[in-house]
Design a protein around this motif. Sequence first.
Motif, short mmCIF file in Angstrom:
data_model
loop_
_atom_site.label_atom_id
_atom_site.label_comp_id
_atom_site.label_asym_id
_atom_site.label_seq_id
_atom_site.Cartn_x
_atom_site.Cartn_y
_atom_site.Cartn_z
N HIS A 1 27.50 21.05 48.57
CA HIS A 1 28.91 21.36 48.40
C HIS A 1 29.77 20.10 48.23
CE1 HIS A 1 28.66 25.71 49.14
NE2 HIS A 1 27.68 25.40 49.97
N ASP A 2 29.40 19.02 48.88
CA ASP A 2 30.19 17.79 48.79
C ASP A 2 30.06 17.12 47.43
OD1 ASP A 2 27.52 17.25 49.37
OD2 ASP A 2 27.97 15.34 50.32
N GLU A 3 29.15 17.59 46.58
CA GLU A 3 28.97 17.00 45.25
C GLU A 3 29.58 17.84 44.13
OE1 GLU A 3 27.97 14.13 44.82
OE2 GLU A 3 26.52 13.57 46.36
N LEU A 4 30.15 19.00 44.44
CA LEU A 4 30.65 19.89 43.39
C LEU A 4 31.75 19.22 42.55
CD1 LEU A 4 30.74 23.30 45.31
CD2 LEU A 4 29.16 22.63 43.48
N GLU A 5 32.75 18.65 43.20
CA GLU A 5 33.84 18.02 42.46
C GLU A 5 33.35 16.81 41.68
OE1 GLU A 5 36.83 19.24 42.01
OE2 GLU A 5 36.15 20.97 43.20
N ASN A 6 32.48 16.03 42.27
CA ASN A 6 31.91 14.87 41.59
C ASN A 6 31.16 15.30 40.33
OD1 ASN A 6 30.99 12.09 41.28
ND2 ASN A 6 29.01 12.84 41.98
N LEU A 7 30.42 16.40 40.42
CA LEU A 7 29.66 16.89 39.27
C LEU A 7 30.59 17.41 38.18
CD1 LEU A 7 26.88 17.44 38.08
CD2 LEU A 7 26.84 19.62 39.30
N LYS A 8 31.69 18.07 38.58
CA LYS A 8 32.67 18.53 37.59
C LYS A 8 33.25 17.36 36.82
CE LYS A 8 34.15 22.62 40.21
NZ LYS A 8 35.27 23.21 40.99
N ARG A 9 33.59 16.30 37.52
CA ARG A 9 34.16 15.10 36.86
C ARG A 9 33.13 14.47 35.93
NH1 ARG A 9 36.42 14.42 42.09
NH2 ARG A 9 34.69 13.04 42.67
N TRP A 10 31.88 14.45 36.36
CA TRP A 10 30.82 13.86 35.55
C TRP A 10 30.63 14.61 34.24
CZ3 TRP A 10 25.70 15.70 34.48
CH2 TRP A 10 24.84 14.75 33.97
N ILE A 11 30.66 15.96 34.32
CA ILE A 11 30.53 16.78 33.11
C ILE A 11 31.73 16.59 32.19
CG2 ILE A 11 30.57 19.17 32.29
CD1 ILE A 11 27.83 18.35 33.20
N GLN A 12 32.94 16.61 32.77
CA GLN A 12 34.15 16.51 31.96
C GLN A 12 34.30 15.16 31.28
OE1 GLN A 12 37.09 17.44 34.90
NE2 GLN A 12 36.68 19.66 34.85
N ASN A 13 33.78 14.11 31.90
CA ASN A 13 33.93 12.76 31.32
C ASN A 13 32.88 12.44 30.29
OD1 ASN A 13 36.15 12.28 32.95
ND2 ASN A 13 34.95 11.32 34.58
#
Length: 263
Positions: free
Chosen positions: A250-262
């Motif tokens: 769960h602590d990586e969800l936002e990080n993964l979203k940013r990685w995909i979007q960038n």
Amino acid sequence: MKRILITNDDGFESAGLHALARALRPLGHVTIVAPSSEKSACGHSLTLTRPLRFISLEDDFFKLDDGTPTDCIYLSINALFEGDSKPDLVVSGINKGSNLGEDITYSGTASAAMEAALHGVPAIAISQVYVGGPQNIELSHGYDLAEQTVYDLAKKILEGTYPLGERRFLNVNIPPLSPNECKGYKITRAGHRMYGNDAHLHRNPRGEEYYWLGVHTLEWIKSENNDCDLSAIEEGYISITPVKLDMTAHDELENLKRWIQNG
């Protein structure tokens, strides 16, 4: 009368399984369904490529022909308990050896409890840590502490309420001590075990190579406050770890979203 379903991954002849049944029979009606052979480290595996068969050994004692611990719980709940009726408690063990840290992912013992949790049944996985070889369990301290522990925990669940939410189970590890030597319970998190490669190369009489996997020593990365299951065992406590089936980071969800979007 409360109904208790038990299994293991060491097979139907294991002394730990019979110690578990002995400990729980005063609390309710015990049904045993265990693998016909040892299934240690089989994980949360279901058998999908061949039929499975219950073989009756005694009243309410079955071995599942070449089944896994997960098969035992899955089929028992669907075949041995009528209609929407389910057991009041599932207990898996008493395993011959620890299930600490990431061992939970390998463990057939823990996986049986996972399967019960998926079906909405309270569940305990219990394992006996040993020093040296597995034969030391019977030769030294036996299962006395494990029997006392599982009786006490099961009694609290059957006479009260289950302490965990949905899709969660208790993973219990017993130190290699007598009841008088144990310091009590410690609520723990799953530790960070250190694994190596313990694969042994051999040759059969025809000269063909084969590998035999060994057993790793109990080494782990210690935290500042020593709050993990491995530390508790080292200190002489019974380790009780609440385990959930949601493996999302769960602590990586936002990080993964940013990685995909960038991109």
